[in-house]
Design a protein around this motif. Structure first.
Motif, PDB file in Angstrom:
ATOM      1  N   ASN A   1      -1.471 -12.071   9.719  1.00  0.00           N
ATOM      2  CA  ASN A   1      -2.585 -11.143   9.935  1.00  0.00           C
ATOM      3  C   ASN A   1      -3.684 -11.773  10.782  1.00  0.00           C
ATOM      4  N   LYS A   2      -3.921 -13.071  10.594  1.00  0.00           N
ATOM      5  CA  LYS A   2      -4.948 -13.771  11.371  1.00  0.00           C
ATOM      6  C   LYS A   2      -4.568 -13.846  12.848  1.00  0.00           C
ATOM      7  N   VAL A   3      -3.317 -14.167  13.127  1.00  0.00           N
ATOM      8  CA  VAL A   3      -2.861 -14.223  14.517  1.00  0.00           C
ATOM      9  C   VAL A   3      -2.942 -12.837  15.148  1.00  0.00           C
ATOM     10  N   LYS A   4      -2.552 -11.835  14.399  1.00  0.00           N
ATOM     11  CA  LYS A   4      -2.650 -10.454  14.892  1.00  0.00           C
ATOM     12  C   LYS A   4      -4.099 -10.091  15.205  1.00  0.00           C
ATOM     13  N   LEU A   5      -5.022 -10.550  14.361  1.00  0.00           N
ATOM     14  CA  LEU A   5      -6.444 -10.257  14.557  1.00  0.00           C
ATOM     15  C   LEU A   5      -6.982 -10.903  15.830  1.00  0.00           C
ATOM     16  N   ILE A   6      -6.691 -12.187  16.051  1.00  0.00           N
ATOM     17  CA  ILE A   6      -7.232 -12.835  17.252  1.00  0.00           C
ATOM     18  C   ILE A   6      -6.585 -12.269  18.519  1.00  0.00           C
ATOM     19  N   ASN A   7      -5.320 -11.836  18.410  1.00  0.00           N
ATOM     20  CA  ASN A   7      -4.668 -11.205  19.565  1.00  0.00           C
ATOM     21  C   ASN A   7      -5.357  -9.894  19.937  1.00  0.00           C
ATOM     22  N   ALA A   8      -5.933  -9.220  18.943  1.00  0.00           N
ATOM     23  CA  ALA A   8      -6.640  -7.959  19.197  1.00  0.00           C
ATOM     24  C   ALA A   8      -8.012  -8.193  19.829  1.00  0.00           C
ATOM     25  N   GLN A   9      -8.517  -9.442  19.735  1.00  0.00           N
ATOM     26  CA  GLN A   9      -9.852  -9.736  20.244  1.00  0.00           C
ATOM     27  C   GLN A   9      -9.853 -10.287  21.663  1.00  0.00           C
ATOM     28  N   SER A  10      -8.725 -10.860  22.084  1.00  0.00           N
ATOM     29  CA  SER A  10      -8.729 -11.592  23.346  1.00  0.00           C
ATOM     30  C   SER A  10      -7.315 -11.718  23.901  1.00  0.00           C
ATOM     31  N   GLU A  11      -7.242 -11.832  25.244  1.00  0.00           N
ATOM     32  CA  GLU A  11      -5.993 -12.287  25.860  1.00  0.00           C
ATOM     33  C   GLU A  11      -5.747 -13.717  25.396  1.00  0.00           C
ATOM     34  N   LYS A  12      -4.499 -14.120  25.290  1.00  0.00           N
ATOM     35  CA  LYS A  12      -4.195 -15.467  24.821  1.00  0.00           C
ATOM     36  C   LYS A  12      -4.827 -16.504  25.753  1.00  0.00           C
ATOM     37  N   GLY A  13      -5.578 -17.416  25.148  1.00  0.00           N
ATOM     38  CA  GLY A  13      -6.268 -18.445  25.910  1.00  0.00           C
ATOM     39  C   GLY A  13      -6.504 -19.647  25.024  1.00  0.00           C
ATOM     40  N   LYS A  14      -7.730 -20.169  25.035  1.00  0.00           N
ATOM     41  CA  LYS A  14      -8.055 -21.379  24.275  1.00  0.00           C
ATOM     42  C   LYS A  14      -8.682 -20.998  22.939  1.00  0.00           C
ATOM     43  N   LEU A  15      -8.110 -21.556  21.882  1.00  0.00           N
ATOM     44  CA  LEU A  15      -8.535 -21.266  20.514  1.00  0.00           C
ATOM     45  C   LEU A  15      -9.022 -22.546  19.841  1.00  0.00           C
ATOM     46  N   LEU A  16     -10.184 -22.462  19.202  1.00  0.00           N
ATOM     47  CA  LEU A  16     -10.706 -23.561  18.387  1.00  0.00           C
ATOM     48  C   LEU A  16     -10.774 -23.083  16.947  1.00  0.00           C
ATOM     49  N   ASP A  17     -10.127 -23.819  16.039  1.00  0.00           N
ATOM     50  CA  ASP A  17     -10.204 -23.514  14.609  1.00  0.00           C
ATOM     51  C   ASP A  17     -10.959 -24.636  13.919  1.00  0.00           C
ATOM     52  N   ILE A  18     -12.124 -24.306  13.368  1.00  0.00           N
ATOM     53  CA  ILE A  18     -12.971 -25.292  12.697  1.00  0.00           C
ATOM     54  C   ILE A  18     -12.680 -25.253  11.202  1.00  0.00           C
ATOM     55  N   GLY A  19     -12.394 -26.434  10.635  1.00  0.00           N
ATOM     56  CA  GLY A  19     -11.942 -26.493   9.255  1.00  0.00           C
ATOM     57  C   GLY A  19     -10.481 -26.108   9.171  1.00  0.00           C
ATOM     58  N   ALA A  20      -9.677 -26.733  10.017  1.00  0.00           N
ATOM     59  CA  ALA A  20      -8.276 -26.329  10.197  1.00  0.00           C
ATOM     60  C   ALA A  20      -7.384 -26.658   9.007  1.00  0.00           C
ATOM     61  N   GLY A  21      -7.874 -27.461   8.066  1.00  0.00           N
ATOM     62  CA  GLY A  21      -7.067 -27.799   6.890  1.00  0.00           C
ATOM     63  C   GLY A  21      -5.769 -28.472   7.280  1.00  0.00           C
ATOM     64  N   THR A  22      -4.666 -28.005   6.723  1.00  0.00           N
ATOM     65  CA  THR A  22      -3.365 -28.610   7.007  1.00  0.00           C
ATOM     66  C   THR A  22      -2.689 -28.005   8.235  1.00  0.00           C
ATOM     67  N   GLY A  23      -3.419 -27.171   8.970  1.00  0.00           N
ATOM     68  CA  GLY A  23      -3.004 -26.800  10.327  1.00  0.00           C
ATOM     69  C   GLY A  23      -2.103 -25.596  10.496  1.00  0.00           C
ATOM     70  N   ASP A  24      -1.798 -24.884   9.426  1.00  0.00           N
ATOM     71  CA  ASP A  24      -0.798 -23.820   9.534  1.00  0.00           C
ATOM     72  C   ASP A  24      -1.235 -22.671  10.447  1.00  0.00           C
ATOM     73  N   PHE A  25      -2.518 -22.335  10.422  1.00  0.00           N
ATOM     74  CA  PHE A  25      -2.979 -21.267  11.313  1.00  0.00           C
ATOM     75  C   PHE A  25      -2.834 -21.672  12.779  1.00  0.00           C
ATOM     76  N   LEU A  26      -3.189 -22.904  13.099  1.00  0.00           N
ATOM     77  CA  LEU A  26      -3.073 -23.364  14.488  1.00  0.00           C
ATOM     78  C   LEU A  26      -1.608 -23.451  14.922  1.00  0.00           C
ATOM     79  N   VAL A  27      -0.730 -23.823  14.022  1.00  0.00           N
ATOM     80  CA  VAL A  27       0.704 -23.845  14.347  1.00  0.00           C
ATOM     81  C   VAL A  27       1.187 -22.429  14.660  1.00  0.00           C
ATOM     82  N   ALA A  28       0.781 -21.471  13.834  1.00  0.00           N
ATOM     83  CA  ALA A  28       1.191 -20.083  14.048  1.00  0.00           C
ATOM     84  C   ALA A  28       0.626 -19.538  15.364  1.00  0.00           C
ATOM     85  N   ALA A  29      -0.636 -19.879  15.661  1.00  0.00           N
ATOM     86  CA  ALA A  29      -1.268 -19.409  16.895  1.00  0.00           C
ATOM     87  C   ALA A  29      -0.613 -20.060  18.121  1.00  0.00           C
ATOM     88  N   LYS A  30      -0.316 -21.353  18.034  1.00  0.00           N
ATOM     89  CA  LYS A  30       0.343 -22.044  19.138  1.00  0.00           C
ATOM     90  C   LYS A  30       1.723 -21.452  19.408  1.00  0.00           C
TER      91      LYS A  30
END
Length: 281
Positions: A78-107
């Protein structure tokens, strides 16, 4: 931003680490709760030193942890779907990335990703998954990100004004900031009172309302465009709140409180947690 003329709201215990008592003070100008006393920068890391701090581990030792990670996997999509609705794919910064799963999914979905994470333990887990980190926000160039995300992180930052200024600096003129935070005006917050798990003092220094987010970011010329509910949070928070209140996780009761909170939120627009979409004015 000046947080003066605060009014005592209630006392809350740190249930997860130290069992210390803290106070919540209400700032009427921003409709914001503030944890008092705020831990010093030197002492703050000690409040995160717990095997039970779930966002810093991939552990699945208990039914609760397995449920958390099952719901987390749904939320990631759902998070990846949300950011895709906000912007063309480009550069993403995740602050407080924890164990990285959101960034892996976005990448994996085509984003160029960078993370910030203060926990060495969580960061090492994320690096093993191929996540790239910057050491600090100050190392990053001005106006370099299309989307900046903070999933339940803003409530943790010691210097709120400085952090929002940094977000403004790093965002491209046409970029989007996505902030997710608990909502102390929700049904479940009112139901559990001092036992409400999302107070999570003193790790949560700030406790936001919609008014607070709108006003705080407007002072940095960032406009609140949309508020979205996080409906899973009411169930997760209610489970933990039951544990703090009764000493055990009452799954059935927590489920019905979470359900009632979402039903109430549908009417009041005050859910357990909100996602805020912000853009440059």
């Amino acid at each position: 931003m000046s947080f003066q003329n605060n009014i005592f709201f209630q006392k809350v215990r740190d249930y997860s680490v130290t069992k210390e008592i803290f106070e919540l003070h209400h700032n009427p100008e921003y409709d914001l709760l503030i944890t008092f006393p705020k831990p010093s920068l030197e002492k703050l890391p000690s409040y995160y030193e717990s095997e039970d701090y779930i966002s810093h581990t991939d552990g699945k030792r208990s039914l609760f942890e397995r449920m958390y990670h099952f719901i987390k996997n749904i939320a990631l999509k759902n998070k990846v779907k949300l950011i895709n609705a906000q912007s063309e794919k480009g550069k993403l910064l995740d602050i407080g990335a924890g164990t990285g799963d959101f960034l892996v999914a976005a990448k994996n979905d085509g984003w160029q990703t960078t993370g910030i994470e203060p926990s060495a333990k969580a960061k090492s887990i994320a690096i093993s998954k191929g996540v790239i980190f910057a050491d600090s926000l100050s190392d990053l160039q001005d106006h370099s990100f299309d989307v900046i995300t903070m999933w339940h992180v803003l409530e943790h930052v010691p210097n709120l004004e400085e952090y929002i200024s940094e977000l403004k600096r790093l965002l491209k003129p046409t970029g989007t900031i996505v902030i997710a935070v608990p909502n102390f005006k929700s049904f479940d917050a009112n139901y559990y009172g001092r036992f409400w798990a999302a107070y999570d003092v003193p790790r949560h220094i700030w406790h936001f309302s919609k008014t607070a987010i709108k006003k705080l970011f407007a002072e940095k010329q960032l406009e609140l465009k949309e508020v979205l509910p996080m409906k899973f949070d009411s169930f997760y928070v209610s489970l933990l709140s039951e544990k703090y209140k009764t000493g055990k996780m009452n799954f059935v009761r927590a489920f019905f409180v979470g359900l009632k909170s979402n039903k109430s939120g549908k009417q009041s627009k005050e859910y357990s947690s909100h996602i805020y979409i912000l853009k440059n004015q």
